[in-house]
Design a protein around this motif. Structure first.
Motif, short mmCIF file in Angstrom:
data_model
loop_
_atom_site.label_atom_id
_atom_site.label_comp_id
_atom_site.label_asym_id
_atom_site.label_seq_id
_atom_site.Cartn_x
_atom_site.Cartn_y
_atom_site.Cartn_z
N TRP A 28 -5.82 -2.53 -4.42
CA TRP A 28 -5.32 -1.32 -3.78
C TRP A 28 -3.86 -1.17 -4.19
CZ3 TRP A 28 -8.63 -4.70 -1.45
CH2 TRP A 28 -9.76 -4.19 -0.83
N SER A 29 -3.41 0.06 -4.38
CA SER A 29 -2.02 0.35 -4.71
C SER A 29 -1.52 1.46 -3.79
CB SER A 29 -1.93 0.80 -6.17
OG SER A 29 -0.60 1.10 -6.50
N ASN A 30 -0.37 1.25 -3.18
CA ASN A 30 0.21 2.26 -2.30
C ASN A 30 1.01 3.25 -3.14
OD1 ASN A 30 1.27 3.83 -0.30
ND2 ASN A 30 2.56 2.25 0.59
N ASP A 59 1.95 6.14 -1.75
CA ASP A 59 2.56 6.98 -0.73
C ASP A 59 4.03 6.59 -0.57
OD1 ASP A 59 2.75 8.88 1.25
OD2 ASP A 59 1.32 7.94 2.61
N ASP A 60 4.79 7.40 0.15
CA ASP A 60 6.20 7.08 0.37
C ASP A 60 6.44 6.40 1.72
OD1 ASP A 60 5.71 9.31 1.90
OD2 ASP A 60 7.46 10.44 1.22
N VAL A 61 5.36 6.00 2.41
CA VAL A 61 5.46 5.24 3.65
C VAL A 61 4.59 3.98 3.52
CG1 VAL A 61 5.94 7.25 5.09
CG2 VAL A 61 3.59 6.51 4.77
N PRO A 62 4.91 2.92 4.26
CA PRO A 62 4.13 1.68 4.17
C PRO A 62 2.70 1.85 4.69
CG PRO A 62 6.27 1.27 5.19
CD PRO A 62 6.09 2.76 5.11
N HIS A 63 1.80 1.09 4.12
CA HIS A 63 0.41 1.01 4.55
C HIS A 63 -0.06 -0.43 4.42
CE1 HIS A 63 -0.20 5.35 4.75
NE2 HIS A 63 0.39 5.46 3.58
N THR A 64 -1.15 -0.75 5.11
CA THR A 64 -1.79 -2.06 4.95
C THR A 64 -3.25 -1.83 4.58
OG1 THR A 64 -2.57 -2.27 7.22
CG2 THR A 64 -0.33 -3.09 6.76
N VAL A 65 -3.90 -2.92 4.16
CA VAL A 65 -5.34 -2.93 3.93
C VAL A 65 -5.87 -4.07 4.78
CG1 VAL A 65 -7.17 -3.17 2.23
CG2 VAL A 65 -5.00 -2.16 1.55
N ALA A 66 -6.63 -3.74 5.82
CA ALA A 66 -7.14 -4.75 6.75
C ALA A 66 -8.64 -4.58 6.92
CB ALA A 66 -6.45 -4.63 8.10
N SER A 82 4.35 1.64 -4.36
CA SER A 82 4.04 0.92 -5.61
C SER A 82 3.62 -0.53 -5.41
CB SER A 82 5.19 0.99 -6.62
OG SER A 82 5.45 2.34 -6.96
N ASP A 83 3.62 -1.04 -4.18
CA ASP A 83 3.11 -2.40 -3.94
C ASP A 83 1.60 -2.40 -4.09
OD1 ASP A 83 5.57 -3.52 -3.45
OD2 ASP A 83 5.32 -3.60 -1.27
N LYS A 84 1.05 -3.57 -4.45
CA LYS A 84 -0.39 -3.71 -4.64
C LYS A 84 -0.91 -4.89 -3.85
CE LYS A 84 -0.25 -1.69 -9.20
NZ LYS A 84 -0.53 -1.81 -10.61
#
Length: 67
Positions: free
Chosen positions: A3-5, A7-14, A28-30
């Motif tokens: 998964w790659s973010n 967006d311009d706000v933080p997200h998680t994958v849970a 841009s974090d993965k």
């Protein structure tokens, strides 16, 4: 799966089933997770719980044996 973010706000994958959970992903974090068991894996963003998805992992079929 990765998964790659974008967006311009933080997200998680849970994972709803607690199989995986990422740290907060900034722009841009993965986050990657390797699925080894067939099944349907529901996931969500713990920052935005209305954001959901699912990964369907199917069992391998056929043969990879050399002819």
């Amino acid at each position: 799966m990765t998964w790659s973010n974008e967006d311009d706000v933080p997200h998680t994958v849970a994972s709803s089933g607690k199989a995986f959970k990422s740290k907060a992903l900034d722009t841009s974090d993965k986050f990657s997770f390797t699925f080894t068991t067939p099944g349907t894996y529901d996931y969500f963003c713990s920052v935005h719980p209305h954001m959901t998805g699912a990964v369907v992992v199917e069992a391998a079929t056929g043969s990879n044996a050399a002819q």
